[in-house]
Motif scaffolding. Structure first.
Motif, short mmCIF file in Angstrom:
data_model
loop_
_atom_site.label_atom_id
_atom_site.label_comp_id
_atom_site.label_asym_id
_atom_site.label_seq_id
_atom_site.Cartn_x
_atom_site.Cartn_y
_atom_site.Cartn_z
N TYR A 176 -25.01 45.27 -11.25
CA TYR A 176 -25.88 44.10 -11.23
C TYR A 176 -25.66 43.18 -12.43
O TYR A 176 -26.36 42.19 -12.57
CB TYR A 176 -27.35 44.54 -11.15
CG TYR A 176 -27.67 45.19 -9.83
CD1 TYR A 176 -27.81 44.42 -8.69
CD2 TYR A 176 -27.80 46.58 -9.72
CE1 TYR A 176 -28.09 45.00 -7.46
CE2 TYR A 176 -28.08 47.16 -8.49
CZ TYR A 176 -28.22 46.38 -7.37
OH TYR A 176 -28.49 46.95 -6.15
N GLN A 177 -24.69 43.50 -13.28
CA GLN A 177 -24.30 42.60 -14.34
C GLN A 177 -23.28 41.57 -13.86
O GLN A 177 -23.04 40.56 -14.52
CB GLN A 177 -23.71 43.38 -15.53
CG GLN A 177 -24.64 44.43 -16.12
CD GLN A 177 -25.95 43.82 -16.61
OE1 GLN A 177 -25.95 42.81 -17.30
NE2 GLN A 177 -27.06 44.45 -16.24
N VAL A 212 -26.41 35.04 -7.59
CA VAL A 212 -27.00 36.30 -7.16
C VAL A 212 -26.24 37.43 -7.86
O VAL A 212 -25.04 37.58 -7.67
CB VAL A 212 -26.93 36.47 -5.64
CG1 VAL A 212 -27.54 37.80 -5.22
CG2 VAL A 212 -27.64 35.31 -4.95
N GLN A 213 -26.97 38.22 -8.65
CA GLN A 213 -26.34 39.31 -9.40
C GLN A 213 -26.31 40.58 -8.55
O GLN A 213 -27.31 40.96 -7.93
CB GLN A 213 -27.09 39.57 -10.70
CG GLN A 213 -27.10 38.37 -11.66
CD GLN A 213 -25.71 37.94 -12.06
OE1 GLN A 213 -25.17 36.98 -11.52
NE2 GLN A 213 -25.12 38.64 -13.02
N GLY A 214 -25.14 41.23 -8.54
CA GLY A 214 -24.96 42.40 -7.70
C GLY A 214 -24.51 42.00 -6.31
O GLY A 214 -24.31 40.83 -5.99
N GLY A 230 -32.84 48.15 -7.43
CA GLY A 230 -31.64 48.54 -8.15
C GLY A 230 -31.34 47.69 -9.36
O GLY A 230 -30.47 48.03 -10.17
N GLY A 231 -32.05 46.56 -9.51
CA GLY A 231 -31.82 45.69 -10.66
C GLY A 231 -31.28 44.32 -10.32
O GLY A 231 -30.89 43.56 -11.22
N GLY A 232 -31.25 43.97 -9.04
CA GLY A 232 -30.73 42.67 -8.64
C GLY A 232 -31.64 41.53 -9.07
O GLY A 232 -32.86 41.63 -8.97
N THR A 233 -31.03 40.47 -9.56
CA THR A 233 -31.77 39.27 -9.95
C THR A 233 -31.00 38.04 -9.48
O THR A 233 -29.84 38.12 -9.06
CB THR A 233 -31.95 39.17 -11.48
OG1 THR A 233 -30.66 39.12 -12.10
CG2 THR A 233 -32.74 40.35 -12.01
N VAL A 234 -31.67 36.90 -9.56
CA VAL A 234 -31.04 35.60 -9.30
C VAL A 234 -31.11 34.79 -10.59
O VAL A 234 -32.21 34.57 -11.12
CB VAL A 234 -31.74 34.85 -8.15
CG1 VAL A 234 -31.17 33.44 -8.01
CG2 VAL A 234 -31.60 35.61 -6.85
#
Length: 336
Positions: A176-177, A212-214, A230-234
């Motif tokens: 997710y980085q 969109v991360q990940g 899981g740690g996904g962010t925008v």
């Protein structure tokens, strides 16, 4: 001449064989594209996305492969696109570089508590595929777009030009980085209805860019929940609006809470805030105007060009929008 007469039958046969061979190449390419479209549609349906078209035919012989789909629909529970026709065309030797044309009315319906419908008379753009057939870059342009909100008796918003772009990496993100999808939208020449034209009837430009991360989720609760937990962010790299005296810029991070509602930590910069307050002061009580002027004076700092700039934290939590510690608006529930 005698030599030509002797060679003519052989040349004719060679031409016929070459034409037949090229026809076979084109037919194979067309069948591959047609099968790829059906496989893609089946894959979307398997993920809960409804993909339909009334007919699909292949054209373009001899130098191009052209897929023509009529009366297409792509729909989730909250978003639906309908188009009269979609035409995708690529040269036989460069099948990954696709020109896309959307003749006829295109309609996008967004259901989020209320219903907003966007319509355009046509659209066009290009799509670039990667080695595995995944879309790597895409850009679509629409003109004379009409956005009709669900609010009764509300006049529509009109947009002179709307540009949508999308980029994906050549390989899926490892964590997710890493960025799995970049999207941007730019709207120029926005004409507002009278009831929403406090700062003027025309908004010069509105634009946004997000990452969109990940691995990007599908717009379905199960997929979104797994991505978010899981740690996904925008990452909101840029949200900017030029409207009359006001120039607004926002950036920050957006995530989803346990109920899959947006939560965000962002920074807002506003030029022309005092002029905006003057424009809307008739809609506020005198005490509210005085308080707002005091807050703006506290938050304002001169920019390099000497113009006052208001900088403030902007957050979304528990379905409410805050500027600093002050709640300024309730957020509608997002229905996935």
């Amino acid at each position: 001449m005698r030599l030509f007469r002797r060679l003519a039958p052989a040349l004719a046969l060679l031409f016929v064989l070459a034409a037949a061979g090229w026809g076979g190449v084109w037919f194979l390419a067309a069948r591959t594209v047609e099968r790829g479209i059906h496989d893609w549609a089946d894959a979307q349906r398997a993920q809960g996305i409804d993909v339909r078209f009334a007919s699909l035919r292949m054209e373009g012989f001899p130098f191009a492969v052209r897929a023509v789909a009529a009366d297409g629909t792509i729909a989730t529970r909250s978003i639906q696109w309908q188009g009269a026709k979609l035409v995708a065309e690529a040269a036989v030797f460069t099948p990954s570089d696709i020109a896309v044309t959307l003749p006829g009315t295109q309609r996008l319906t967004i259901v989020n508590g209320a219903v907003t419908t966007l319509e355009a008379p046509s659209g066009h753009g290009r799509v670039l595929l990667g080695p595995d057939g995944q879309v790597m870059d895409a850009a679509m342009t629409f003109t004379d777009v009409t956005a009709a909100p669900a609010t009764p008796h509300s006049a529509p918003v009109r947009v002179r030009s709307l540009l949508l772009t999308m980029t994906q990496p050549g390989r899926p993100p490892a964590d997710y980085q890493e960025t799995g999808l970049t999207m941007a939208v730019t709207a120029d020449g926005i004409t507002l209805p009278p009831e929403a034209a406090a700062l003027g009837p025309a908004m010069e430009r509105a634009e946004a860019m997000v990452r969109v991360q990940g691995r990007p989720p599908t717009p379905e609760p199960a997929s979104l929940s797994a991505w978010s937990s899981g740690g996904g962010t925008v990452e909101l790299d840029r949200l900017a609006v030029n409207w009359g005296p006001v120039k607004l810029a926002v950036n920050g991070t957006v995530a989803l809470d346990r109920e899959l509602q947006p939560q965000a930590a962002m920074t807002m910069e506003v030029r022309g805030a005092q002029q905006a307050l003057t424009a809307v002061s008739a809609m506020l009580k005198p005490k509210e105007v005085n308080l707002a002027r005091t807050v703006l004076a506290m938050l304002s700092r001169p920019a390099a060009d000497g113009e006052p700039v208001v900088t403030a934290p902007l957050t979304i939590q528990s379905r409410a929008l805050y500027v600093g510690p002050m709640k300024v608006a309730a957020m509608p529930e997002v229905v996935w």
